[in-house]
Motif scaffolding. Structure first.
Motif, PDB file in Angstrom:
ATOM      1  N   VAL A   1      41.810  84.100  12.364  1.00  0.00           N
ATOM      2  CA  VAL A   1      42.725  83.889  13.126  1.00  0.00           C
ATOM      3  C   VAL A   1      43.765  83.556  12.211  1.00  0.00           C
ATOM      4  CG1 VAL A   1      44.668  83.008  14.662  1.00  0.00           C
ATOM      5  CG2 VAL A   1      41.976  83.653  15.507  1.00  0.00           C
TER       6      VAL A   1
ATOM      7  N   VAL B   1      40.770  95.743  11.968  1.00  0.00           N
ATOM      8  CA  VAL B   1      41.565  94.614  12.600  1.00  0.00           C
ATOM      9  C   VAL B   1      40.717  94.545  14.157  1.00  0.00           C
ATOM     10  CG1 VAL B   1      43.792  93.881  13.498  1.00  0.00           C
ATOM     11  CG2 VAL B   1      43.760  94.833  11.502  1.00  0.00           C
ATOM     12  N   TRP B   2      40.758  95.577  14.635  1.00  0.00           N
ATOM     13  CA  TRP B   2      39.947  95.548  15.895  1.00  0.00           C
ATOM     14  C   TRP B   2      38.712  94.832  16.025  1.00  0.00           C
ATOM     15  CZ3 TRP B   2      41.460  96.949  21.103  1.00  0.00           C
ATOM     16  CH2 TRP B   2      42.834  97.496  20.869  1.00  0.00           C
TER      17      TRP B   2
ATOM     18  N   ALA C   1      45.029  86.310   9.583  1.00  0.00           N
ATOM     19  CA  ALA C   1      45.513  87.655  10.249  1.00  0.00           C
ATOM     20  C   ALA C   1      47.105  87.849   9.973  1.00  0.00           C
ATOM     21  CB  ALA C   1      45.291  87.595  11.682  1.00  0.00           C
TER      22      ALA C   1
ATOM     23  N   THR D   1      48.472  89.177  18.302  1.00  0.00           N
ATOM     24  CA  THR D   1      47.690  90.355  18.497  1.00  0.00           C
ATOM     25  C   THR D   1      46.182  89.775  18.113  1.00  0.00           C
ATOM     26  OG1 THR D   1      49.411  91.508  17.972  1.00  0.00           O
ATOM     27  CG2 THR D   1      47.043  92.661  18.084  1.00  0.00           C
ATOM     28  N   THR D   2      46.043  89.165  17.329  1.00  0.00           N
ATOM     29  CA  THR D   2      44.739  88.633  16.970  1.00  0.00           C
ATOM     30  C   THR D   2      44.028  87.731  18.000  1.00  0.00           C
ATOM     31  OG1 THR D   2      45.025  88.970  14.448  1.00  0.00           O
ATOM     32  CG2 THR D   2      43.114  87.807  15.244  1.00  0.00           C
TER      33      THR D   2
ATOM     34  N   GLY E   1      38.961  91.118  14.922  1.00  0.00           N
ATOM     35  CA  GLY E   1      39.482  90.383  16.256  1.00  0.00           C
ATOM     36  C   GLY E   1      38.357  90.103  17.442  1.00  0.00           C
TER      37      GLY E   1
ATOM     38  N   ARG F   1      49.208  86.800  14.122  1.00  0.00           N
ATOM     39  CA  ARG F   1      48.041  86.074  14.991  1.00  0.00           C
ATOM     40  C   ARG F   1      48.026  86.375  16.525  1.00  0.00           C
ATOM     41  NH1 ARG F   1      49.929  81.228  10.734  1.00  0.00           N
ATOM     42  NH2 ARG F   1      48.377  81.935   8.980  1.00  0.00           N
TER      43      ARG F   1
END
Length: 279
Positions: free
Chosen positions: A23, A204-205, A26, A31-32, A208, A29
């Motif tokens: 986190v 990113v997906w 990122a 969205t994460t 996360g 943050r």
């Protein structure tokens, strides 16, 4: 507290530090954190389908924990908007062990011996020392209030989950439903960030969601340990995640002073030993 239970909670603390590092790195943050919650939902949903229901007595605790987790994510997101992670995080986590111990004493009559309280105090001091330079630079009123609110939320869901998992009759089922009900958190963040989600790179997906799985694993270990040890003691050991995070930052991100962080680690290690020998 047995060495096995201590090892479980320390492993959970390490995993907790890993997902917080995810986190921290990122760009967005909020969205994460939503993707982390979604990781809980996916894994929890698969487990819910395969496991029996937890006992009816534990259901109110699952629901209360879900509501408080929502508050936790909100407070944490607001705290990060008003202050740096290195300032917010130690304040939020530092107050948790003492609060959990007080809630547990009031709600379930768990009274820790003086030696355990000394261990909790050393861990709390170690948490602050690990980020001393950032804390010394000052913290704004909004960041302070949201950080304290985050800590209060953590302490509340920690106690309710500790009571609920003992009533559930099945730790895995309680864990699964608690994770699956992150659906409301993931849904809220998804609605708020729906435009940003459509532009997120696949990496990113993946990062996360992986953070969500790591976070879920960490809390599952903590829930298991709460079946066998006082809630305040488990919470104090779990907060050693702060020093793990500090060490990760020093080793991999070239952050901070190694002497200060080593001193914090020693203090927290002594605190862990005192708790382990006392309960």
């Amino acid at each position: 507290m047995t060495p096995f239970v201590i090892a479980i909670v320390l492993a959970a603390a390490l995993l907790h530090a890993v997902w917080n590092a995810i986190v921290k790195s990122a760009a967005d943050r909020t969205t994460t954190l939503g993707l982390v919650a979604l990781g809980h939902v996916i894994a929890g949903g698969a487990m819910v389908l395969a496991l029996p229901l937890p006992s009816a007595e534990s259901v109110p605790y699952i629901l209360i924990s879900t509501v408080v987790h929502f508050g936790y994510y909100y407070m944490l997101g607001q705290a990060y908007q008003h202050g740096d992670l290195s300032v917010v995080y130690p304040i939020a986590r530092g107050i948790v062990p003492a609060l959990v111990s007080l809630w547990a004493m009031a709600l379930v009559g768990e009274v820790l011996p003086l030696q355990a309280w000394l261990g909790i105090a050393l861990i709390a001091v170690g948490i602050q020392l690990s980020n001393w330079n950032a804390l010394r630079s000052g913290v704004g009123r909004s960041a302070l209030l949201f950080a304290l609110g985050t800590g209060v939320c953590i302490s509340i869901y920690s106690v309710f989950d500790g009571i609920g998992v003992r009533l559930s009759g099945n730790t895995l089922s309680y864990w699964a439903w608690g994770a699956f009900l992150h659906l409301f958190i993931a849904g809220f963040v998804g609605i708020r960030r729906r435009k940003a989600l459509s532009d997120l790179p696949l990496k990113v997906w993946v990062v996360g969601l992986l953070g969500g799985l790591v976070s879920m694993a960490a809390y599952g270990l903590v829930l298991y340990a709460k079946n066998f040890a006082p809630l305040g003691a488990v919470s104090a050991l779990r907060e050693t995640s702060v020093i793990f995070a500090a060490l990760i930052g020093f080793i991999f991100l070239n952050e901070g002073n190694w002497i200060r962080r080593l001193g914090a680690a020693i203090l927290m290690a002594i605190g862990v030993a005192l708790i382990g020998l006392a309960v």
